[in-house]
Write an enzyme that holds these catalytic residues in place. Structure first.
Site, short mmCIF file in Angstrom:
data_model
loop_
_atom_site.label_atom_id
_atom_site.label_comp_id
_atom_site.label_asym_id
_atom_site.label_seq_id
_atom_site.Cartn_x
_atom_site.Cartn_y
_atom_site.Cartn_z
NE ARG A 1 12.61 10.40 -15.30
CZ ARG A 1 13.39 9.67 -16.09
NH1 ARG A 1 14.57 10.12 -16.46
NH2 ARG A 1 13.01 8.47 -16.46
NE ARG B 1 16.01 2.23 -23.97
CZ ARG B 1 15.53 3.46 -23.89
NH1 ARG B 1 15.58 4.27 -24.91
NH2 ARG B 1 15.00 3.89 -22.77
CE LYS C 1 19.73 7.14 -21.90
NZ LYS C 1 18.55 7.20 -21.07
NE ARG D 1 11.85 3.09 -18.40
CZ ARG D 1 12.24 4.35 -18.21
NH1 ARG D 1 12.12 4.92 -17.04
NH2 ARG D 1 12.75 5.04 -19.21
NE ARG E 1 9.37 8.99 -18.71
CZ ARG E 1 10.53 8.68 -19.30
NH1 ARG E 1 11.44 9.62 -19.46
NH2 ARG E 1 10.79 7.46 -19.69
P1 AMP Z 1 13.25 6.76 -22.69
O1 AMP Z 1 12.56 8.08 -22.58
O2 AMP Z 1 14.51 6.82 -23.52
O3 AMP Z 1 13.48 6.11 -21.36
O4 AMP Z 1 12.27 5.79 -23.50
C1 AMP Z 1 10.98 5.49 -23.03
C2 AMP Z 1 10.50 4.18 -23.65
O5 AMP Z 1 10.45 4.30 -25.08
C3 AMP Z 1 11.38 2.97 -23.41
O6 AMP Z 1 11.14 2.35 -22.15
C4 AMP Z 1 11.01 2.08 -24.58
O7 AMP Z 1 9.74 1.48 -24.37
C5 AMP Z 1 10.85 3.09 -25.71
N1 AMP Z 1 12.12 3.33 -26.43
C6 AMP Z 1 12.80 4.51 -26.51
N2 AMP Z 1 13.92 4.38 -27.23
C7 AMP Z 1 13.97 3.08 -27.62
C8 AMP Z 1 14.91 2.31 -28.36
N3 AMP Z 1 16.04 2.84 -28.86
N4 AMP Z 1 14.63 0.99 -28.56
C9 AMP Z 1 13.50 0.43 -28.09
N5 AMP Z 1 12.59 1.08 -27.36
C10 AMP Z 1 12.81 2.41 -27.11
#
Ligand code: AMP
Length: 241
Positions: free
Chosen positions: A133, A96, A21, A177, A166
């Site tokens: 990744r 989320r 995404k 996750r 990452r």
């Molecule tokens: P992502 O890059 O979208 O996978 O986000 C990485 C991490 O940031 C997630 O595993 C959460 O710890 C935090 N995070 C990002 N977006 C959110 C959200 N909308 N709500 C809560 N935590 C978030």
């Protein structure tokens, strides 16, 4: 009000970690002249800059857990007020949870409906993708480095920066996750699913096919089937080659 060309594109791209995404959101945003807003990127920037917020969320992020709803809602609320988001946006990684989705409805006011597109991919494929990744340590671009690709993927094709994993991409963290995704985020899909502005696309296809399906899904929600030649959503990007 004007025709389809003036409608703001308020998009949410939803999907589990590794569904593609982020890549699709970036491409869609670029092709339609609207910003991609990734809450994960915003938080990673804060962590990298060592701000108070970054220090607050660093450990949670490293464990693959979600940061608090109030915090993330406040961040998005501020971001959507920026002038570049007036004509629309692609949200990646937000909302989320159900409370975040409800808060987003409240933020939009008269900006028009949000179009929610879920990119779905089976779990095992996701684990395979996420573990391979890499992210550029310089420009932040995400790339795949599938095993067997060799050393050619050690540098970013964009800026030449070093590619690193990452810190939240190890297999154990990815599985955690995914658990968090199914527990916290799946109920949000039910929140949106009954709306006429919700669509799902098959994210296990090659990226170009996913991109085409996303464009079609968004066009269909806007009541403008792809191929009628009236809307930018139906056109492919110009190539100068
Ligand atoms: P992502 O890059 O979208 O996978 O986000 C990485 C991490 O940031 C997630 O595993 C959460 O710890 C935090 N995070 C990002 N977006 C959110 C959200 N909308 N709500 C809560 N935590 C978030």
């Amino acid at each position: 009000m004007g025709g389809a060309g003036n409608v703001a594109l308020n998009l949410v791209f939803m999907g589990p970690p590794g569904a593609g995404k982020g890549t699709q959101a970036e491409r869609f945003a670029r092709e339609h002249g609207i910003p991609k807003i990734s809450t994960g990127d915003i938080l990673r920037d804060e962590v990298a800059a060592g701000t108070a917020l970054g220090q607050q969320v660093k450990a949670l992020m490293a464990r693959g857990e979600l940061v608090g709803d109030d915090l993330i809602i406040a961040i998005v609320k501020e971001r959507l007020k920026q002038p570049d988001a007036a004509r629309g946006f692609v949200l990646d990684g937000f909302p989320r949870t159900v409370p975040q989705a409800a808060a987003l409805d409240g933020m939009l006011g008269d900006r028009g409906p949000i179009i929610v597109v879920e990119i779905s991919v089976p779990d095992e494929e996701l684990v395979r993708r996420v573990v391979s990744r890499r992210i550029c340590s310089k420009c932040g671009k995400t790339v795949s480095a599938f095993p067997g690709d060799g050393s050619a993927t050690l540098r970013c094709s964009h800026c030449g920066g070093e590619l690193v994993s990452r810190s939240d991409d190890s297999e154990r963290v990815v599985r955690d996750r995914l658990k968090v995704y199914w527990r916290e985020t799946q109920p949000m899909i039910a929140f949106y699913q009954s709306r006429p502005t919700y669509r799902a696309v098959d994210g296990a296809q090659p990226p170009d096919r996913v991109r085409d399906d996303l464009v079609k899904a968004v066009a269909a929600v806007l009541g403008n089937p792809v191929g009628d030649g009236k809307h930018a959503l139906g056109s492919r990007p110009e190539k100068n080659a």
